[in-house]
Design a protein around this motif. Structure first.
Motif, mmCIF file in Angstrom:
data_model
loop_
_atom_site.group_PDB
_atom_site.id
_atom_site.type_symbol
_atom_site.label_atom_id
_atom_site.label_comp_id
_atom_site.label_asym_id
_atom_site.label_seq_id
_atom_site.Cartn_x
_atom_site.Cartn_y
_atom_site.Cartn_z
ATOM 1 N N GLY A 1 0.841 -1.218 0.000
ATOM 2 C CA GLY A 1 0.000 0.000 0.000
ATOM 3 C C GLY A 1 0.857 1.241 0.000
ATOM 4 N N PHE A 2 1.950 1.207 0.786
ATOM 5 C CA PHE A 2 2.850 2.371 0.830
ATOM 6 C C PHE A 2 3.488 2.631 -0.536
ATOM 7 N N VAL A 3 3.949 1.573 -1.193
ATOM 8 C CA VAL A 3 4.576 1.727 -2.513
ATOM 9 C C VAL A 3 3.558 2.235 -3.524
ATOM 10 N N PHE A 4 2.334 1.660 -3.469
ATOM 11 C CA PHE A 4 1.297 2.069 -4.413
ATOM 12 C C PHE A 4 0.972 3.548 -4.252
ATOM 13 N N VAL A 5 0.718 3.954 -3.022
ATOM 14 C CA VAL A 5 0.356 5.363 -2.770
ATOM 15 C C VAL A 5 1.518 6.280 -3.136
ATOM 16 N N SER A 6 2.750 5.862 -2.791
ATOM 17 C CA SER A 6 3.921 6.672 -3.138
ATOM 18 C C SER A 6 4.034 6.850 -4.640
ATOM 19 N N GLY A 7 3.749 5.772 -5.365
ATOM 20 C CA GLY A 7 3.819 5.859 -6.823
ATOM 21 C C GLY A 7 2.780 6.788 -7.389
ATOM 22 N N VAL A 8 1.582 6.698 -6.843
ATOM 23 C CA VAL A 8 0.517 7.584 -7.327
ATOM 24 C C VAL A 8 0.881 9.043 -7.072
ATOM 25 N N ILE A 9 1.381 9.323 -5.882
ATOM 26 C CA ILE A 9 1.754 10.706 -5.534
ATOM 27 C C ILE A 9 2.854 11.219 -6.477
ATOM 28 N N ILE A 10 3.826 10.386 -6.712
ATOM 29 C CA ILE A 10 4.930 10.773 -7.614
ATOM 30 C C ILE A 10 4.397 11.077 -9.001
ATOM 31 N N LEU A 11 3.490 10.224 -9.515
ATOM 32 C CA LEU A 11 2.932 10.436 -10.848
ATOM 33 C C LEU A 11 2.110 11.728 -10.905
#
Length: 639
Positions: free
Chosen positions: A619-629
């Motif tokens: 979940g942390f990686v997913f959310v981090s990726g979304v924020i970065i995008l």
């Protein structure tokens, strides 16, 4: 006549090679020798039958010997026009070579039954002999230059295996490697020449390539590179392969070392058959050399002349009897190359071509005889050095007489066969190049001198006290000597100009006595000088060697050609090319690859926690990726 059965001439030795190789551990060694010899006898009889039918039963009214494709099959289709076939081509030179190869090979097989008796690897030896016979026969009947190249390389493999037969001896292993490596350099030139030739002609086929009326003869002549036509470059490179196989200067350094193999090998490969492959190659492509690349043919002639003189000088100072014969072989092959180099095409203009093939034929007989007789001498005294021999005529009467016949033959004394073939070469040289002619006159005298130096040292000279009383070899060894002695005496009377010519049309040749008589006198002088020096121990030769101190030293050390090659390879190539290349390979190529691997390894170690199986990390990686995008797109949008 249907000649399709001739495909079995090379195939039978191939079958024997496979059979003897696979059964070497399960049948008695003697049986292997008998089977190999029986198979070669059948092959020889088939070759004789083919020669008789081809030369003497040709169609009535035919003025030329036709090229016959006795067997042909497509092996590889490269393009619609360019393909590689495997087959059997019969024409005067290939039929003549069938007789030469099978005759010498059969004599060597018979001789080896006695000579190799009790040797470790007896069956292996006969297996390798069969492989060589197959390779050489396949080479001479090849219908195209690529088939010839395949068999050419197989001949090289056979040579390596036989030279290194005593693989427990470091010198034999080194000699095998030396022969293999030197000829590989030459064969690289051969392969490049084949590719150039096929590029400009669009074919590998010998019949098409060597048709003097065909359009292919002039193709490639208009394309030039560094002042020479592409066809000239192709044929020079092809000759490079022939020069390596035939031990021409400066690619000759492997041949003396090849004497480390068993003496029958020296007779078969390095005297009578393999080393003439280069001569056969030039003869096979002769119309191309004459009409499309005369400059390349000039190179052939001068390389032959230089080699002939160079080797003859060295042979005068060697003490190992097999090495004397090895340098003698180089000199005689040089004669053949020179003859091709000074030859024209057709009728009497092609005298050099005919003389070269004639000398190839006679040389095969007397040089095989010399080597086999040398083997009988070594077998009797257990030494290769003439300084440890003397007075052997009393112990080896048959070997003595047959060796004397061979010496008279190679010295060009009539009526022995060497006189007739050498006279034709001298005549051709006189008509086309006086410089080469006088070189060969000098070589004629040197040849007579060094051969009778060998003869008198071994069979006369000082009587030695041998550890064991020398005795004549058994009939299985002396029989081939007597057969080859008879061949050396009488093959000169074969009307060669009626059988083997440059354009396959018979012509009349005769002895030019104005050239022959001086060459006979030169030979006689060489014999008399050798008799004066060596028949009795008198110290004259030592005084002469002392008077010619520097020349003698250079000749004895083979003009330091081996040292030159070692200097070039070790000091220049290894130090200035190989070492930097090795450093570049280790530090740059390997370093780059190792660096990429290291970065990849570290990166994978750093991110492998993302695949831990814990949902909160996913979940942390997913959310981090979304924020970065999201931030990335916003940044791009407003800028």
């Amino acid at each position: 006549m249907d000649f399709s059965f001739t495909v079995w001439i090379p195939l039978l030795p191939l079958i024997l090679f496979v059979f003897l190789g696979l059964t070497s551990g399960s049948i008695r060694p003697k049986i292997s020798g008998y089977i190999g010899t029986a198979g070669m006898t059948i092959t020889t009889l088939m070759s004789y039958f083919v020669a008789y039918q081809y030369f003497f039963n040709r169609p009535a009214g035919s003025e030329t010997f036709e090229k016959i494709i006795a067997f042909n099959t497509v092996w590889l289709n490269l393009t619609e026009k360019l393909q590689i076939n495997l087959g059997v081509l019969l024409d005067p030179i290939s039929v003549m070579m069938l007789v030469v190869i099978t005759t010498v090979s059969l004599m060597v097989h018979i001789y080896s039954i006695g000579y190799m008796n009790g040797e470790k690897g007896y069956s292996r030896f006969f297996s390798f002999l069969s492989l060589f016979s197959f390779s050489m026969l396949g080479l001479v009947v090849a219908t195209n230059i690529f088939q010839m190249y395949i068999c050419w390389e197989l001949v090289g493999v056979s040579s390596y295996l036989l030279i290194s037969f005593y693989y427990e001896r470091p010198t034999a292993v080194a000699a095998g490697k030396k022969a293999f490596i030197v000829t590989r350099f030459a064969d690289l030139g051969f392969l490049i020449g084949i590719l150039l030739l096929s590029f400009v002609s669009g074919t590998f086929d010998f019949v098409s390539l060597t048709d003097p009326q065909g359009a292919l003869i002039t193709q490639g002549s208009s394309l030039t590179f560094m002042g020479l036509s592409v066809m000239t470059w192709a044929l020079v490179l092809i000759f490079m392969g022939g020069a390596g196989k035939s031990a021409m200067f400066p690619l000759h350094i492997w041949l003396p070392d090849a004497m480390e193999g068993p003496t029958p090998v020296s007779a078969l490969i390095h005297a009578a058959t393999m080393v003439v492959a280069g001569v056969y190659l030039v003869a096979r492509l002769f119309p191309l050399y004459v009409f499309a690349a005369p400059d390349a043919l000039t190179i052939v002639g001068y390389v032959g002349g230089i080699t002939s003189l160079f080797a003859a000088v060295i042979a005068c100072t060697q003490n190992d009897i097999k090495r004397v014969l090895a340098f003698s072989t180089m000199s005689q092959i040089g004669y053949m190359m020179l003859a091709l180099g000074v030859s024209g095409y057709g009728d009497h203009h092609g005298l050099g071509f005919m003389a070269s093939m004639f000398h190839l034929f006679t040389h095969a007989m007397f040089k095989a005889l010399l080597f086999l007789a040398a083997g009988a001498i070594i077998h009797a005294v257990h030494s290769n050095f003439m300084t440890e021999m003397g007075g052997l005529r009393k112990y080896l009467p048959i070997t003595h007489i047959t060796f004397l016949i061979a010496c008279l033959t190679i010295a060009g004394i009539p009526p022995f066969s060497g006189f007739f073939s050498k006279d034709e070469i001298l005549t051709a040289a006189w008509e086309h190049d006086k410089f080469l002619f006088f070189i060969e006159y000098a070589v004629a005298g040197l040849t007579a001198f060094y051969m009778f130096r060998l003869y008198f040292n071994v069979f006369w000279g000082k009587d030695r006290h041998y550890h064991h009383t020398p005795h004549e070899s058994p009939l299985v060894m002396t029989g081939p000597l007597m057969f080859l002695a008879a061949a050396s005496m009488f093959t000169g009377f074969i009307p060669f100009s009626s059988l083997v010519t440059s354009d396959s049309k018979p012509f009349e040749s005769h002895i030019e006595w104005m050239i022959a008589i001086p060459s006979i006198l030169i030979g006689v002088i060489g014999i008399l000088v050798a008799m004066w020096f060596y028949k009795k121990e008198n110290g004259i030769s030592e005084k002469m060697a002392g008077g010619l101190k520097h020349l003698y030293k250079w000749s004895y050390n083979k003009f330091y050609m081996d040292e030159v090659y070692l200097f070039v390879t070790k000091k220049i190539i290894f130090n200035n090319i190989s070492r930097p290349a090795a450093w570049f390979d280790r530090h740059v190529v390997d370093g780059t690859m190792n660096g990429i691997a290291s970065v990849t390894n570290r990166t994978s170690s750093g991110i492998k926690g993302f695949q831990s199986g814990q949902l909160q990390k996913y979940g942390f990686v997913f959310v981090s990726g979304v924020i970065i995008l999201v931030f990335t797109f916003i940044y791009i949008w407003f800028n």
